[in-house]
Design a protein around this motif. Structure first.
Motif, PDB file in Angstrom:
ATOM      1  N   GLU A 115       0.903   6.691  -6.829  1.00 22.63           N
ATOM      2  CA  GLU A 115      -0.250   7.512  -7.174  1.00 22.63           C
ATOM      3  C   GLU A 115       0.335   8.970  -7.369  1.00 22.63           C
ATOM      4  O   GLU A 115      -0.271   9.816  -8.026  1.00 22.63           O
ATOM      5  CB  GLU A 115      -1.163   7.451  -6.190  1.00 22.63           C
ATOM      6  CG  GLU A 115      -2.081   6.083  -6.659  1.00 22.63           C
ATOM      7  CD  GLU A 115      -2.986   5.800  -5.463  1.00 22.63           C
ATOM      8  OE1 GLU A 115      -3.256   6.339  -4.421  1.00 22.63           O
ATOM      9  OE2 GLU A 115      -4.058   4.827  -5.724  1.00 22.63           O
ATOM     10  N   ASP A 116       1.280   9.299  -6.366  1.00 25.98           N
ATOM     11  CA  ASP A 116       1.784  10.771  -5.981  1.00 25.98           C
ATOM     12  C   ASP A 116       2.616  11.170  -7.233  1.00 25.98           C
ATOM     13  O   ASP A 116       2.489  12.346  -7.748  1.00 25.98           O
ATOM     14  CB  ASP A 116       2.827  10.914  -5.042  1.00 25.98           C
ATOM     15  CG  ASP A 116       1.964  10.720  -3.551  1.00 25.98           C
ATOM     16  OD1 ASP A 116       0.707  10.748  -3.566  1.00 25.98           O
ATOM     17  OD2 ASP A 116       2.720  10.406  -2.467  1.00 25.98           O
ATOM     18  N   LEU A 122       0.855  -1.261  -0.018  1.00 23.27           N
ATOM     19  CA  LEU A 122      -0.048   0.148   0.130  1.00 23.27           C
ATOM     20  C   LEU A 122       0.962   1.198   0.107  1.00 23.27           C
ATOM     21  O   LEU A 122       0.398   2.201  -0.810  1.00 23.27           O
ATOM     22  CB  LEU A 122      -0.811  -0.083   1.191  1.00 23.27           C
ATOM     23  CG  LEU A 122      -2.064  -1.057   1.127  1.00 23.27           C
ATOM     24  CD1 LEU A 122      -2.695  -1.036   2.257  1.00 23.27           C
ATOM     25  CD2 LEU A 122      -2.843  -0.665  -0.164  1.00 23.27           C
ATOM     26  N   GLU A 123       2.012   1.182   0.596  1.00 25.45           N
ATOM     27  CA  GLU A 123       2.852   2.474   0.714  1.00 25.45           C
ATOM     28  C   GLU A 123       3.513   2.692  -0.611  1.00 25.45           C
ATOM     29  O   GLU A 123       3.439   3.656  -1.084  1.00 25.45           O
ATOM     30  CB  GLU A 123       3.836   2.263   1.743  1.00 25.45           C
ATOM     31  CG  GLU A 123       3.396   2.296   3.108  1.00 25.45           C
ATOM     32  CD  GLU A 123       4.780   1.755   4.150  1.00 25.45           C
ATOM     33  OE1 GLU A 123       5.767   1.744   3.552  1.00 25.45           O
ATOM     34  OE2 GLU A 123       4.131   1.736   5.504  1.00 25.45           O
ATOM     35  N   ASP A 137       0.628   4.118  -2.949  1.00 27.82           N
ATOM     36  CA  ASP A 137       0.563   5.547  -2.375  1.00 27.82           C
ATOM     37  C   ASP A 137       1.572   6.489  -3.245  1.00 27.82           C
ATOM     38  O   ASP A 137       1.222   7.265  -3.753  1.00 27.82           O
ATOM     39  CB  ASP A 137       0.571   5.770  -1.006  1.00 27.82           C
ATOM     40  CG  ASP A 137      -0.635   5.502  -0.327  1.00 27.82           C
ATOM     41  OD1 ASP A 137      -1.592   5.185  -0.959  1.00 27.82           O
ATOM     42  OD2 ASP A 137      -0.645   5.131   0.971  1.00 27.82           O
ATOM     43  N   ARG A 138       3.042   5.927  -3.235  1.00 27.79           N
ATOM     44  CA  ARG A 138       4.031   6.694  -3.788  1.00 27.79           C
ATOM     45  C   ARG A 138       3.887   6.657  -5.220  1.00 27.79           C
ATOM     46  O   ARG A 138       3.994   7.802  -5.940  1.00 27.79           O
ATOM     47  CB  ARG A 138       5.430   5.771  -3.403  1.00 27.79           C
ATOM     48  CG  ARG A 138       5.790   6.416  -2.103  1.00 27.79           C
ATOM     49  CD  ARG A 138       7.078   6.089  -1.799  1.00 27.79           C
ATOM     50  NE  ARG A 138       7.254   5.354  -0.722  1.00 27.79           N
ATOM     51  CZ  ARG A 138       7.444   4.011  -0.561  1.00 27.79           C
ATOM     52  NH1 ARG A 138       8.102   3.348  -1.705  1.00 27.79           N
ATOM     53  NH2 ARG A 138       7.388   3.232   0.552  1.00 27.79           N
TER      54      ARG A 138
END
Length: 74
Positions: free
Chosen positions: A71-72, A64-65, A68-69
């Protein structure tokens, strides 16, 4: 379970600029995703009690981390 539904509704509203129906989210969680997550051991799930508890998993948290990265960067 109410907290989970509220959290999911907020995420969907942020991502799609519209708030999904609570009944729809609850139905999908209870009948589709909850049982699947319980089967693989990520949550303890009881439809009768409307209870769901997440069990932290290092591999899932790491994945998940990374997501998230990614997606950024989009």
């Amino acid at each position: 379970m109410h907290q989970v539904i509220t959290h999911l509704r907020d995420i969907e509203a942020e991502l799609n600029d519209e708030e999904p129906g609570t009944d729809h989210l609850q139905s999908v969680l209870m009948h589709v995703h909850g049982p699947k997550l319980d089967t693989v051991g990520l949550v303890e799930y009881d439809i009768g009690e409307q209870y769901i508890e997440y069990f932290p998993n290092e591999q899932i948290e790491t994945a998940l981390e990374h997501i998230d990265r990614m997606e950024d960067d989009w």
